[in-house]
Design an enzyme around this catalytic site. Sequence first.
Site, short mmCIF file in Angstrom:
data_model
loop_
_atom_site.label_atom_id
_atom_site.label_comp_id
_atom_site.label_asym_id
_atom_site.label_seq_id
_atom_site.Cartn_x
_atom_site.Cartn_y
_atom_site.Cartn_z
N THR A 162 3.57 8.66 11.18
CA THR A 162 2.34 8.10 10.63
C THR A 162 2.25 6.63 11.01
O THR A 162 3.26 6.00 11.32
CB THR A 162 2.32 8.20 9.09
OG1 THR A 162 3.45 7.47 8.56
CG2 THR A 162 2.40 9.65 8.63
N SER B 170 3.51 10.91 5.43
CA SER B 170 3.28 9.94 4.35
C SER B 170 3.52 10.50 2.96
O SER B 170 3.62 9.74 2.00
CB SER B 170 1.85 9.38 4.45
OG SER B 170 0.90 10.42 4.35
N HIS C 52 -7.22 13.18 2.08
CA HIS C 52 -6.33 12.34 2.88
C HIS C 52 -6.03 12.98 4.24
O HIS C 52 -4.88 13.16 4.64
CB HIS C 52 -5.02 12.06 2.14
CG HIS C 52 -4.26 10.87 2.65
ND1 HIS C 52 -3.39 10.16 1.87
CD2 HIS C 52 -4.23 10.28 3.87
CE1 HIS C 52 -2.85 9.18 2.58
NE2 HIS C 52 -3.35 9.23 3.81
N ARG D 107 -5.54 3.47 2.20
CA ARG D 107 -4.65 3.92 1.14
C ARG D 107 -5.44 3.90 -0.17
O ARG D 107 -6.23 2.99 -0.40
CB ARG D 107 -3.41 3.01 1.02
CG ARG D 107 -2.39 3.22 2.14
CD ARG D 107 -1.73 4.60 2.04
NE ARG D 107 -0.67 4.80 3.02
CZ ARG D 107 -0.83 5.42 4.17
NH1 ARG D 107 -2.04 5.85 4.52
NH2 ARG D 107 0.19 5.60 4.98
N GLU E 152 -2.47 10.08 -5.71
CA GLU E 152 -2.42 11.34 -4.98
C GLU E 152 -1.10 12.02 -5.32
O GLU E 152 -0.08 11.34 -5.47
CB GLU E 152 -2.49 11.11 -3.46
CG GLU E 152 -3.82 10.62 -2.97
CD GLU E 152 -3.84 10.36 -1.46
OE1 GLU E 152 -2.90 10.81 -0.77
OE2 GLU E 152 -4.77 9.71 -0.98
#
EC number: 1.1.1.290
Length: 375
Positions: A66, A45, A254, A208, A237
């Site tokens: 993912t 990701s 994460h 998310r 992020e």
Amino acid sequence: MKILVDENMPYADQLFQQLGDVQAIPGRPVPEGVLDHADAFMVRSVTKVNEELLKGRAVKFIGTATAGTDHVDQSWLSQAGIGFSAAPGCNAIAVVEYVFSALMLLAERDNFELKDKVVGIVGVGNVGSRLAERLAVLGIRTLLCDPPRADRGDAGEFWSLEKLVKEADILTFHTPLNKSGPYKTHHLVDVELLSVLPDNRILINASRGEVIDNQALLTALKCGKKLRVVLDVWEPEPDLSLPLLELVDIGTPHIAGYTLEGKARGTTQVFEAYCEFLGQPRKVALSDLLPEPDFSRVTLHGNVTQSTLKRLMHLVYDVRRDDTPLRQVAGQKGQFDYLRKNYLERREWSSLTVCCDNRESAELLAALGFSTELI
């Protein structure tokens, strides 16, 4: 054939070398020039897959190991004639077990029984549905919110988010990230929702980061909003908000889906998809890849209590092992990704065999996902 794989995909070399030359590379940032002669690229990701990355390249297939796909511009891939596959559900069990680990920790800190709480699950896909199933095993009431499923007429009772906020003691988010459209999830938790959310609720986001307006959440907490907050994902992020990290109860980089089993499922799913793409269908047994866990057996006498469950769950995975390192290095350049890249091996509950002298206990633990034996 040249195949690029993210360096954090376990067993990728072992599997993809059956098809061609394999090169493992960092996913963020992607090194200059490596895509020039690649036929396929297997990502996670952290890699933004779009026209900017791939235009003019020879890449014919993208696989993401993912469940989420918001980092991939699928529309452009389709227009460019590039094959694509994701790994839906690969890390669902891992995320469910992350949520349980966090809830057991908060239950111990605040001295409450989970069975006395109502859990609202927002997003009832691979993760949300499995979470609901395991909560039901423990007799915990769950309320489900999933507008797309409700509109399709799927079986089950679905609640609006507005009603869920008023009824649920625990809100846990497991939606995809949709930035527009009728099922927009970007900033699903915003200033307005936070203003009507009663105090003393538990808020969990393992989907998310942008599903929650992080600035709005920070402002609410700074202004005295009484919430327990668990965040595995952040906005943005890897440069998360340090003031927000200081105020949340549990913060992790994460990694909710980062079990060895989950990562291995992701790798095998995209491997099998690429084999199909090449017209060489193959199947891989996960059990053939996974090693024996370092600690695999424990004996339980008597009935299962919440205290017993906490010990068993945390024996396999205690969320504090990921909270502490993030707080120690947050704000240091590259450390968020370093923690993910160098993640300590983590297994799922199924890797632990619980030897029970009580059939009822064995059946309950098996329904939760542990391996069990009667003694």
